[in-house]
Design a protein around this motif. Structure first.
Motif, PDB file in Angstrom:
ATOM      1  N   UNK A  72      18.089  36.734  51.064  1.00 22.73           N
ATOM      2  CA  UNK A  72      18.431  35.570  51.896  1.00 22.73           C
ATOM      3  C   UNK A  72      19.306  34.601  51.112  1.00 22.73           C
ATOM      4  N   UNK A  73      18.893  34.317  49.873  1.00 23.50           N
ATOM      5  CA  UNK A  73      19.617  33.351  49.057  1.00 23.50           C
ATOM      6  C   UNK A  73      21.038  33.808  48.755  1.00 23.50           C
ATOM      7  N   UNK A  74      21.191  35.075  48.404  1.00 24.94           N
ATOM      8  CA  UNK A  74      22.520  35.591  48.066  1.00 24.94           C
ATOM      9  C   UNK A  74      23.420  35.649  49.297  1.00 24.94           C
ATOM     10  N   UNK A  75      22.868  36.055  50.428  1.00 23.79           N
ATOM     11  CA  UNK A  75      23.657  36.100  51.661  1.00 23.79           C
ATOM     12  C   UNK A  75      24.140  34.715  52.054  1.00 23.79           C
ATOM     13  N   UNK A  76      23.232  33.740  51.995  1.00 25.85           N
ATOM     14  CA  UNK A  76      23.595  32.365  52.346  1.00 25.85           C
ATOM     15  C   UNK A  76      24.645  31.813  51.389  1.00 25.85           C
ATOM     16  N   UNK A  77      24.516  32.141  50.103  1.00 31.78           N
ATOM     17  CA  UNK A  77      25.486  31.667  49.114  1.00 31.78           C
ATOM     18  C   UNK A  77      26.879  32.238  49.397  1.00 31.78           C
ATOM     19  N   UNK A  78      26.934  33.508  49.766  1.00 29.91           N
ATOM     20  CA  UNK A  78      28.225  34.140  50.071  1.00 29.91           C
ATOM     21  C   UNK A  78      28.875  33.477  51.291  1.00 29.91           C
ATOM     22  N   UNK A  79      28.063  33.067  52.251  1.00 35.89           N
ATOM     23  CA  UNK A  79      28.586  32.458  53.472  1.00 35.89           C
ATOM     24  C   UNK A  79      29.130  31.045  53.254  1.00 35.89           C
ATOM     25  N   UNK A  80      28.942  30.495  52.055  1.00 29.84           N
ATOM     26  CA  UNK A  80      29.429  29.135  51.784  1.00 29.84           C
ATOM     27  C   UNK A  80      30.887  29.103  51.327  1.00 29.84           C
ATOM     28  N   UNK A  81      31.477  30.257  51.062  1.00 27.03           N
ATOM     29  CA  UNK A  81      32.814  30.265  50.451  1.00 27.03           C
ATOM     30  C   UNK A  81      33.948  30.226  51.478  1.00 27.03           C
ATOM     31  N   UNK A  82      33.631  30.110  52.756  1.00 30.42           N
ATOM     32  CA  UNK A  82      34.641  30.122  53.804  1.00 30.42           C
ATOM     33  C   UNK A  82      35.821  29.187  53.570  1.00 30.42           C
ATOM     34  N   UNK A  83      35.578  27.911  53.214  1.00 34.24           N
ATOM     35  CA  UNK A  83      36.697  26.971  53.031  1.00 34.24           C
ATOM     36  C   UNK A  83      37.703  27.417  51.974  1.00 34.24           C
TER      37      UNK A  83
END
Length: 228
Positions: A164-175
């Motif tokens: 969960x933590x790694x998936x959420x972290x990856x989803x933060x790089x959009x900008x």
């Protein structure tokens, strides 16, 4: 050996406190930061030009100190091998977190036109924070699966939290790739999962220290009776 329960309790208490303090973003519900929870990075709260930067910088630094001290104490309680490496990575996480605060963003990109999404130094320290975090989680999970130490709660729930933590972290790089929006929500999910991880680790260390202390006491009693 008799210090083990005390150190284990102290380490658990510090990591449990860190699990709460780490999610200081909830203060946004009570402070007029001007930043939207859904579309702003938490690091924007302590950007150099933000009104509450000192408050959030102090809270972040306090959390880092809790993690460093808790990880160091856990290092003296848990056995060697991967568990010790996990403790070392936890301490590194705290150290890199302090560097993250000392090298903040210059402005808040979610509300300021022309503000870059990140700065080279802050992006680097943030990357180091995440690397140390995921390394720590992976090492503790592997150690628990091998039963050295037998941290059952980490063995059972750790892999799910890591995913969960790694998936959420990856989803933060959009900008950074021209796709802003929603990254703030993803980051807050990530931070919440990290807080849960620290709480999970705290419980596991407390139980391990208590169990080892009980065994030490039984060993001392057995030796005492044998001498009688």
């Amino acid at each position: 050996m008799r210090l083990r329960p005390t150190r284990g309790t102290a380490a658990a208490g510090l990591l449990l406190a860190a699990s709460v303090v780490y999610n200081d973003w909830v203060l946004q519900f009570f402070l007029p930061t001007g930043l939207h929870q859904r579309d702003s990075y938490v690091s924007e709260l302590f950007a150099a030009d933000q009104p509450y930067r000192i408050l959030f910088s102090l809270v972040e630094s306090a959390c880092a100190a809790l993690v460093v001290t808790g990880g160091a104490l856990a290092w003296s309680v848990l056995p060697g091998g991967r568990a010790s490496a996990g403790c070392a990575a936890t301490v590194a996480f705290g150290v890199f977190s302090i560097a993250d605060v000392l090298l903040p963003l210059h402005c808040a990109p979610s509300v300021e036109r022309g503000c870059p999404e990140g700065s080279p130094w802050h992006t680097t320290t943030s990357g180091m924070v995440h690397f140390a975090l995921f390394a720590s989680m992976a090492l503790f999970i592997t150690a628990a699966r091998r039963g050295n130490p037998p941290l059952e709660i980490v063995r059972r729930w750790g892999p799910w939290l890591l995913a969960v933590s790694m998936t959420a972290a990856i989803l933060t790089v959009g900008p950074f790739f021209g796709h802003p929006g929603g990254h703030g929500l993803a980051q807050r999910i990530h931070l919440t999962s990290v807080g849960v991880w620290f709480a999970l680790l705290a419980v596991a260390i407390f139980r391990y220290g208590a169990e080892e202390g009980r065994r030490d006491a039984e060993c001392v009693d057995s030796q005492h009776h044998s001498q009688l």
